[in-house]
Every structure is written in structure tokens, then in C-alpha cells.
Motif scaffolding. Structure first.
Motif, PDB file in Angstrom:
ATOM      1  N   LYS A  47       0.844  -1.145   0.056  1.00 55.93           N
ATOM      2  CA  LYS A  47      -0.018  -0.156  -0.081  1.00 55.93           C
ATOM      3  C   LYS A  47       0.985   1.128   0.046  1.00 55.93           C
ATOM      4  N   TRP A  48       0.448   2.030  -0.928  1.00 48.99           N
ATOM      5  CA  TRP A  48       1.377   3.268  -1.238  1.00 48.99           C
ATOM      6  C   TRP A  48       0.467   4.819  -1.202  1.00 48.99           C
ATOM      7  N   ALA A  49       0.827   5.299  -0.192  1.00 51.28           N
ATOM      8  CA  ALA A  49       0.149   6.439   0.215  1.00 51.28           C
ATOM      9  C   ALA A  49       0.658   7.620  -0.715  1.00 51.28           C
TER      10      ALA A  49
ATOM     11  N   ILE B 201      -3.064   4.424  -1.792  1.00 50.95           N
ATOM     12  CA  ILE B 201      -4.051   5.135  -0.593  1.00 50.95           C
ATOM     13  C   ILE B 201      -3.901   6.735  -0.675  1.00 50.95           C
TER      14      ILE B 201
ATOM     15  N   ALA C  78      -0.570   2.276   5.459  1.00 49.78           N
ATOM     16  CA  ALA C  78       0.086   2.140   4.303  1.00 49.78           C
ATOM     17  C   ALA C  78       1.689   1.346   4.543  1.00 49.78           C
TER      18      ALA C  78
END
Length: 452
Positions: A49-51, A81, A101
Motif C-alpha cells: 500500500k502506497w500513500a 492510498i 500504508a
């Protein structure tokens, strides 16, 4: 990149690029439109997960293609994200601290007194040193950029490849000044008035006090750091004071202006790509860079997939098909190294490049970034054209706020109509702010950093 948010990026593009309206009539599609990219479904543990700021918007079709390529090539998956980022309404850093994330864009320095380094010092990002050892990723980015993100002895974030590290250039229009005369320029700015002659005009395109780089100094938070690693007031530096005085004299006499549309004979600028004249001779100096954590990307300490997250960061820096999809989405066509939209217009991909930190080897768009086809080209450029300030890794923000504000209030000192009086007043204000004591404290910090 102080005080810039994703919401405002379109308003500050002149610092990084100029627009381009070039069209192409014949483009080659970047992908087979008839192919449906349908990655398999996996449990959530499969995905990294990449914010990122919610100004980044990739279509479901684009994300499907990215995940199809990640899955088939690397047994990897990505989830973006989105985090809110509206100046004065939504605090990106506050959103970041509470998000779920693995990877995160660190954001931009919200104020000069709360730089992104504070997120690192508060433990939100994991050190990358052990994972970088022997990795391919470390070889893809110039060492000086890695060093610019070092904080308290460790590297916590991946440098942003869109950084435009260009020194101060003195540019001569060879249609107005002879090549022989231009090539005789040895760096002494006191010769410029004579070179202009009676009818010449000088374009001055340097922002604030960043001209200190011309003398190998790094300007930061109201002070300069000399090439020897000593902090001092810019007004105490003879060369910097001479610079201000000379260009002020040219401005007052009507021989210099900051209007880039002026028909200049000599230009003083960093971004020479924006100068429309082609028959020029350029006297170049090296860029000087210091600590730079703003707009970088790192792995959150809270992640339980740190190595997998690192692997994804390495992938997007070396797999240019995936990098281009992150930057431009899936609606572009490719021709001669450029990305075009369905109307034949060059695509504006700067926001994507900035947020994902990608540029080397990525297709070019309508921005005017200095770009490199390969990592070796970029590394060679940094070896030849960029130096690293000895203040790297030292936080110069907090105690210098008053000095910084005083200097910022007079950043156009070179245009003062009462130069001697105004610079004397600024000198007095700096003394009242106890600049000598503050400078001594900064020198202690630099000395401590330099000691083994």
C-alpha cells in the motif's frame, strides 16, 4: 520546494518547466488496446500500500495494467492510498500519520519551521540503510542525491528524481556579443557592465539569495554555508555583497531587469531551457545542494512488509513501462521518447513524476525538466555539475526563523532604489536578531556532523 502542496503545483510550474504545445500527427500506441489486463485477485497481504496525495488519480484500467505487470513479472501487487491535501483545510502530514500504508510520499514542508525531517525524527519512517546495501536501487540514483536525504546518519527516504539541480549560469547572446568576447569571460561579474556596452540589456532570473551558489555557497534559512563548511551571514560575505551591489547598479541604471521577455544580451539564470535564444554561449557553475527530505518517498515504520515495500520501490525505478503508467496513466501514445495524448498533444506528466519521484528513463512530456535516458547519464551529470554542501544532514530550521524571515522580506534587495540604506538597515536587523550567536551555533552543529 518549501510550502508547496500538490493542490498548488500547477501554479508554481515556472520554477521547474515551461509549457509546450507541440503536436504530433503520427504516434505509436504504447500498448495493444485490444488486450484486457486482468490481474488475479489476491488477499490484501499480497499488496503493498502506497500513500500519495489525492491529486494523483489513476483509472481502474491503469491500476489493473500496473498490477497485471507487477504480478506477471515480480509476483507483486500495488494499492494506492489517497490522502487529502488541501491548503488550510486538510493537513497532509496529519493524514499521513494516521494512514494504513507501507510506502508514503512524505509531502512538502508545510512551513520552514516544521520541515519533513520532523516526520523522520518522530519515527514515522524506517531507515533504509541495510536494504540499500547491495541493492540495484542504490546504483540507479546519484550518490549526492542519496546523501541529500541522509538524516542523523541514516537514509530514510528515496530521493526525488525530478530535482532540477542547475548552477547559476551567465549566458551570452552571440548575436549581440561576439563569441570571442563571451568566451573570454572568466567568472568575474565586474566585467559584465562593460560587456553590455551602451545598448545591452541583462536579464536577471535568479530567485532570492540563491545566487550564492555562484561562489560555491549553499543558501539555507537566511545563512550561507561556504565551500569550506562555515556558516555565515550572506551580508558578511564580500563576494555575495559585491553581487548584490553590481546587479542593483545595473537595475537602477535600466541595464538589468527580471522580465524574461526582455531582449537581453546577457542572462543570469539557472533554468536555461526556458531561454528561447539558441545562439548562445554559457558560462556554467555547479549547483550546490543540501538536506532535502521534502517530496521524497519512504517506508513507514509501522509496515510489516518493509522488504516487500522496498522491492516495489526498486521495481518502479527500473521497470520503465510501469513507471510510465504511474506518471501518465494508460491513455498516452509514445513517439520518439515522448508521451502524447489522443489529440496529439504532449502530456503534462510533472505531477505524477513529482509524487512518485520518477524521471530518469521515463517518457518526456510537456514539462521542460532536465531529463536523462539512463541512470549512468544522470550520475555523470551530478559528478560533473553538482556539489554537496557540508551542511547536509544538519537541521538549520528552528532557531533561524527570525533570520530567515528578515532575509525573505528583502529577497529583492538587488532591485532596491536606496540600496546602501536598505542593506545597512538589514544588517542592523540581523544583528538585533543575534545572528552572530546563531551562526556560531550552526557552525557547532556542522562541526559535530563532520566529526567521525
Amino acid at each position: 520546494m518549501k510550502r508547496i502542496t500538490a493542490f498548488l503545483l500547477a501554479l508554481v510550474c515556472t520554477f521547474y518547466m515551461t509549457g509546450c504545445n507541440e503536436k504530433t500527427e503520427s504516434t505509436q500506441s504504447s500498448c495493444e488496446e485490444s488486450i484486457a489486463y486482468s490481474p488475479a485477485e489476491h488477499n490484501e497481504d499480497y499488496y503493498v500500500k502506497w500513500a500519495v496525495p489525492d491529486s494523483i488519480s489513476l483509472s481502474d484500467e491503469t491500476l489493473d495494467k500496473i498490477n497485471y505487470l507487477l504480478e506477471s513479472r515480480y509476483d507483486m501487487g500495488l494499492r494506492l492510498i489517497p490522502l487529502g491535501d488541501i491548503p488550510g483545510e486538510i493537513d497532509y502530514q496529519a493524514e499521513l500519520k494516521s494512514c494504513d500504508a507501507d510506502i508514503a510520499f512524505i509531502g512538502f514542508d508545510p512551513t520552514d519551521d516544521t520541515p519533513c525531517e520532523r516526520l523522520i525524527s518522530e519515527g514515522f519512517f524506517a531507515p533504509l540503510d541495510d536494504m540499500l546495501v547491495g541493492s540495484e536501487l542504490i546504483s540507479l540514483i546519484p550518490e549526492k542525491l542519496w546523501e541529500s536525504t541522509r538524516y542523523n546518519g541514516s537514509i530514510y527516504t528515496i530521493p526525488n528524481e525530478t530535482s532540477q539541480d542547475i548552477g547559476v549560469n551567465i549566458v551570452f547572446d552571440l548575436d549581440k556579443i561576439s563569441k570571442e568576447q563571451a568566451e573570454s569571460f572568466d567568472g568575474d561579474i565586474s566585467s559584465l557592465p562593460d560587456m553590455l556596452g551602451e545598448n545591452g540589456m541583462l536579464y536577471y532570473g535568479i530567485d532570492g539569495f540563491s545566487f550564492a551558489e555562484y561562489y560555491g555557497c549553499y543558501y539555507d534559512n537566511g545563512l550561507i554555508i561556504t565551500p569550506e563548511g562555515m556558516a555565515e551571514s550572506l551580508l558578511d560575505n564580500k563576494e555575495c555583497r559585491k553581487w548584490l551591489s553590481l546587479f542593483n547598479s545595473l537595475y537602477i541604471s535600466g541595464k538589468a531587469d527580471d522580465n524574461e521577455n526582455a531582449d537581453w544580451s546577457i542572462a543570469v539564470a539557472k533554468d536555461i531551457l526556458r531561454l528561447e535564444k539558441k545562439n548562445i554561449y554559457c558560462y556554467k557553475t555547479k549547483a550546490v545542494i543540501g538536506t532535502r527530505c521534502s517530496a521524497t518517498t519512504g517506508i513507514l515504520n509501522s509496515s510489516d512488509k518493509k522488504q516487500r515495500a522496498f522491492d516495489l520501490l526498486e521495481i518502479v525505478h527500473k521497470d520503465k513501462e510501469i513507471a510510465n503508467l504511474l506518471v501518465y496513466g494508460d491513455g498516452f501514445t509514445e513517439k520518439d521518447g515522448y508521451a502524447y495524448d489522443s489529440e496529439g498533444e504532449l502530456v503534462y506528466g510533472f505531477i505524477g513524476k513529482l509524487i512518485f519521484g520518477l524521471d530518469t528513463g521515463v517518457l518526456r512530456g510537456s514539462d521542460m525538466l532536465i531529463s536523462f535516458e539512463t541512470a549512468d547519464e544522470k550520475i555523470a551529470y551530478y559528478d560533473e555539475n553538482v556539489t554537496l554542501s557540508q551542511s547536509c544532514g544538519v537541521d538549520l530550521s528552528g532557531e533561524l526563523s527570525e533570520v530567515r524571515e528578515l532575509m525573505n522580506s528583502d529577497k529583492d534587495m538587488w532591485k532596491s532604489k536606496s540600496f546602501d540604506d536598505d542593506i545597512a538597515k538589514l544588517d542592523d536587523k540581523l544583528k538585533e536578531a543575534d545572528i552572530d550567536t546563531l551562526t556560531a551555533a550552526v557552525n557547532e552543529k556542522i562541526k559535530s556532523r563532520q566529526q567521525p
